[in-house]
Enzyme design. Structure first.
Site, PDB file in Angstrom:
ATOM      1  N   ARG A   2       9.031  -0.770   1.894  1.00 38.35           N
ATOM      2  CA  ARG A   2       9.753  -0.471   0.652  1.00 38.35           C
ATOM      3  C   ARG A   2      11.226  -0.176   0.923  1.00 38.35           C
ATOM      4  NH1 ARG A   2       5.644   4.290  -0.661  1.00 38.35           N
ATOM      5  NH2 ARG A   2       4.353   2.798   0.469  1.00 38.35           N
ATOM      6  N   LYS A  55       0.953   4.331  13.809  1.00 40.50           N
ATOM      7  CA  LYS A  55      -0.396   3.939  13.413  1.00 40.50           C
ATOM      8  C   LYS A  55      -1.359   4.192  14.568  1.00 40.50           C
ATOM      9  CE  LYS A  55       1.062   0.183  10.308  1.00 40.50           C
ATOM     10  NZ  LYS A  55       0.550   0.706   9.041  1.00 40.50           N
TER      11      LYS A  55
HETATM   12  N1  BES Z   1       2.453  -2.920   6.603  1.00 40.68           N
HETATM   13  C1  BES Z   1       1.801  -1.788   6.060  1.00 40.68           C
HETATM   14  C2  BES Z   1       0.774  -2.170   4.977  1.00 40.68           C
HETATM   15  C3  BES Z   1      -0.420  -2.901   5.464  1.00 40.68           C
HETATM   16  C4  BES Z   1      -1.566  -2.205   5.796  1.00 40.68           C
HETATM   17  C5  BES Z   1      -0.439  -4.266   5.553  1.00 40.68           C
HETATM   18  C6  BES Z   1      -2.699  -2.870   6.235  1.00 40.68           C
HETATM   19  C7  BES Z   1      -1.558  -4.945   5.985  1.00 40.68           C
HETATM   20  C8  BES Z   1      -2.688  -4.236   6.320  1.00 40.68           C
HETATM   21  C9  BES Z   1       2.807  -0.851   5.430  1.00 40.68           C
HETATM   22  O1  BES Z   1       4.057  -0.833   6.018  1.00 40.68           O
HETATM   23  C10 BES Z   1       2.246   0.527   5.565  1.00 40.68           C
HETATM   24  O2  BES Z   1       2.146   0.991   6.661  1.00 40.68           O
HETATM   25  N2  BES Z   1       1.906   1.138   4.441  1.00 40.68           N
HETATM   26  C11 BES Z   1       1.348   2.434   4.428  1.00 40.68           C
HETATM   27  C12 BES Z   1       2.099   3.235   3.390  1.00 40.68           C
HETATM   28  C13 BES Z   1       1.908   4.737   3.502  1.00 40.68           C
HETATM   29  C14 BES Z   1       2.520   5.251   4.788  1.00 40.68           C
HETATM   30  C15 BES Z   1       2.582   5.395   2.315  1.00 40.68           C
HETATM   31  C16 BES Z   1      -0.133   2.329   4.066  1.00 40.68           C
HETATM   32  O3  BES Z   1      -0.502   1.448   3.302  1.00 40.68           O
HETATM   33  O4  BES Z   1      -0.900   3.102   4.627  1.00 40.68           O
HETATM   34 MN    MN Z   2       4.120   0.518   7.663  1.00 40.79          MN
END
Ligand code: BES
Ligand code: MN
Ligand code: ZN
Length: 490
Positions: free
Chosen positions: A346, A272
Site C-alpha cells: 500500500r 514473515k
Molecule cells: N504481499 C503480502 C500479501 C500476500 C499475502 C500476498 C499472501 C500473497 C499471499 C502483503 O504485502 C502483506 O504482507 N500483507 C499483510 C498486511 C498486514 C501486515 C496488514 C497481510 O496480508 O498479512
Molecule cells: Mn507484505
C-alpha cells in the site's frame, strides 16, 4: 508455433492430428465433426453411442483413422453440456485437447473452431477462446511450444475473417499472459526491479512505447517517500517504471494501470515466518499483469492511450531498513506512520496513485497482491475489487465475467478508513487486529486517489496449486485478460 486459419474442411486437413468436438447428450456428431465422422464411416458416432466418450468438459477420446483421412489421429474433445455453455468452456476444452495432443507427440494440429455458434457464442469469440485455451493450456515455463503448426479450420468462407480476427486477439492476449506467468515464476534473484525495467524496455522497442525508468533520485525528486521507505533496505536497486502507449499524441485522457512490483516480500523488520516467505517472489504479480496487458495492447495496436506505472522494489532488510514507528511522507504530502513494514504494498502504491494524477487520467486501475485477507475471503475463484466509481466497477466486473478472471466487489466504507487514524501522522499503514484486512488496505489506497479508480487485490488468484483447464500449475497471469478486455472496450 505458427497459427493459421484455413478455409477448408477438417477431414481433408493435411496434419498429423485433428481436433473435433462434441457435447454431453449430443446423440450424433454434427457440423464439421459430423463431416469428419462421415469420412471415418461413423467411427465417431460409434464411440459416442458406446458411451465411451461422454462429452465431459475437457475430456478427450483418441481415434485412429487407419487411412480414411490423412491425419494419424483424431482427438475428440468434450465441450460439456450445452446448457450454460460459454467461452470459458471453449478455453478449458481447447486446453484439454491440446495437452492430449502434446502427450501423444502431435507436431501439426488442425482444430475446428470449438463451440462456434453454440449458446450464442459468435465465431470470432469462439476462435479467440480456442487459441487462448490452446496456448495457455500448453504453457510451459521458458520452453517453446509443443506444436510446430496449429490451424483453425473453417468451412464457411464468410466466417473466415471473423476467425482470423479472433486468432489475432487470442494470440496477443495469450502472449501477454505468457509474459506475466514467466515473470511471476522467475525467482527473486532474477526477476529484480532492473529485470522488470529490461522487460519494459523490450516492450517499448517492440511496440513503440515511451519508457521512463526512475531510480532512487528520480523518486526523491518527486517526493515519493512511501515508495522509498520500502526500498530503503533493498539490495537490488528500486525502479519506478512509466510505460506509455499513446496513439493519440497526448489528445486523450489516458487509462492508467498500476502494478505492485514487490520482487520479494520478506515483510521487512516485521518479518514473515517460514511459511509466509515461501511464495513471496510472486509479490510482483500485479506488475507482471500490467506489463503483460501492455504487451497485448501493443500487439493489438489498440487506439487507446494507456500508461502503466510499476513501482518496483524488494522488501528486505539491511541496517538502514525502514522500521515500525517510522513516519514517512508520500508524494502528495500525506504523512504515514509505519505500524507494519509488511504492509509495504500500500505504501508504494500510494506514491504510484499520487503520480497517476499528474496524467489527468479518465480511470486508474491498480493490480496488487495486497493482502492475505482477500485470499481468505475469496480463495482462488475471484480477485477482490474495490472502487470509488460504480460505472467503472461494473465495467471491470463485466470484463471479469467475459474472461472468467472474475472480480467480486468488496466495500470501501468509512469505517475501514477510520481504523487507520494515527496519533502521530495523517494515517497509519496497518490497523492491527479487527479483521477485514483487504478492505482496510483498500481504504488506505483510496486516500491517495482523486479520479475514478478500481483496486484489484489479486493475492488469492496469482497462482494455482494444480493444473485445471488452461490454468497450469503455478502463476496464472491473472489480470492480463481482464485488463485487455476492459481497455479495448473502454
Ligand atoms: N504481499 C503480502 C500479501 C500476500 C499475502 C500476498 C499472501 C500473497 C499471499 C502483503 O504485502 C502483506 O504482507 N500483507 C499483510 C498486511 C498486514 C501486515 C496488514 C497481510 O496480508 O498479512
Ligand atoms: Mn507484505
Ligand atoms: Zn507484499
Amino acid at each position: 508455433m505458427r497459427i493459421s486459419v484455413v478455409n477448408g474442411t477438417i477431414e481433408t486437413s493435411d496434419v498429423d492430428t485433428v481436433i473435433v468436438q462434441h457435447f454431453v447428450g449430443e446423440a450424433a456428431p454434427s457440423g464439421a465433426t459430423g463431416a469428419l465422422d462421415s469420412a471415418l464411416r461413423g467411427a465417431i458416432a460409434d464411440v459416442i453411442a458406446s458411451g465411451d466418450a461422454g462429452g465431459a468438459l475437457g475430456s478427450t477420446t483418441v481415434l485412429y483413422p487407419r487411412g480414411a483421412v490423412s491425419a494419424e489421429r483424431v482427438v475428440l474433445v468434450g465441450l460439456g453440456p450445452t446448457q450454460g455453455f460459454d467461452a470459458e468452456a471453449v478455453r478449458c476444452a481447447s486446453a484439454g485437447a491440446a495437452r492430449r495432443g502434446r502427450e501423444l507427440g502431435a507436431r501439426s494440429v488442425a482444430s475446428v473452431v470449438l463451440g462456434a455458434g453454440v449458446g450464442g457464442l459468435d465465431v470470432g469469440s469462439a476462435a479467440q477462446a480456442t487459441v487462448e485455451g490452446m496456448r495457455l493450456g500448453l504453457y510451459d515455463f521458458d520452453r517453446d511450444d509443443a506444436f510446430e503448426a496449429f490451424s483453425l479450420v473453417e468451412r464457411d468462407e464468410a466466417r473466415v475473417e471473423a476467425v482470423e480476427d479472433g486468432v489475432r486477439w487470442g494470440e496477443a492476449v495469450a502472449e501477454g499472459v505468457r509474459l506475466a506467468r514467466d515473470l511471476v515464476r522467475r525467482p527473486a534473484n532474477v526477476a529484480t526491479p532492473e529485470h522488470l525495467a529490461d522487460v519494459a524496455r523490450g516492450l517499448a522497442t517492440d511496440h513503440g512505447f515511451t519508457l521512463t525508468v526512475g531510480d532512487r533520485a528520480w523518486a526523491e525528486e518527486r517526493g515519493m517517500g512511501a515508495f522509498l521507505a520500502v526500498a530503503q533496505g533493498a539490495g537490488f536497486e528500486p525502479r519506478f517504471l512509466v510505460l506509455e502507449h499513446d496513439p493519440t499524441a497526448g489528445r486523450d485522457a489516458p487509462i492508467v494501470l498500476v502494478g505492485k512490483g514487490v520482487t520479494f516480500d520478506s515483510g521487512g523488520l516485521s518479518i514473515k515466518g517460514r511459511q509466509g516467505l515461501a511464495g513471496m517472489k510472486e509479490d510482483m504479480a500485479g506488475a507482471a499483469a500490467v506489463l503483460g496487458a501492455m504487451g497485448a495492447i501493443g500487439r493489438l495496436r489498440s487506439p487507446r492511450r494507456v500508461i502503466a506505472l510499476v513501482p518496483a522494489t524488494e522488501n528486505v532488510i539491511d541496517a538502514l531498513a525502514y522500521r515500525p514507528s517510522d513516519v514517512v511522507r508520500a508524494g502528495n504530502g500525506t504523512t504515514i506512520e509505519i505500524i507494519s513494514t509488511d504492509a509495504e504494498g500500500r505504501l508504494l502504491l500510494a506514491d504510484a496513485l499520487v503520480h497517476a494524477a499528474t496524467y489527468e487520467p479518465r480511470a486508474v486501475v491498480d493490480v496488487a497482491t495486497l493482502t492475505g485477507a482477500v485470499e481468505t475471503a475469496l480463495g482462488s475463484l475471484a480477485c477482490g475489487l474495490f472502487s470509488n466509481d460504480d460505472a467503472l466497477a461494473a465495467a471491470l466486473i463485466a470484463s471479469g465475467e467475459r474472461t472468467h478472471e472474475r472480480a467480486w466487489r468488496l466495500p470501501l466504507w468509512a469505517g475501514y478508513r477510520d481504523r487507520l487514524t494515527s496519533d502521530v501522522a495523517d494515517l497509519k499503514n496497518s490497523s492491527g487486529k479487527g479483521g477485514g484486512g483487504a478492505c482496510v488496505a483498500a481504504a488506505f489506497l483510496e486516500r491517495f486517489t482523486t479520479y475514478p479508480w478500481v483496486h484489484l487485490d489479486i493475492a488469492g488468484v496469482r497462482s494455482v496449486e494444480r493444473t485445471e483447464g488452461y490454468r497450469v500449475k503455478g502463476p496464472t497471469g491473472f489480470g492480463v485478460r481482464l485488463l485487455v478486455d476492459w481497455i479495448t472496450r473502454a
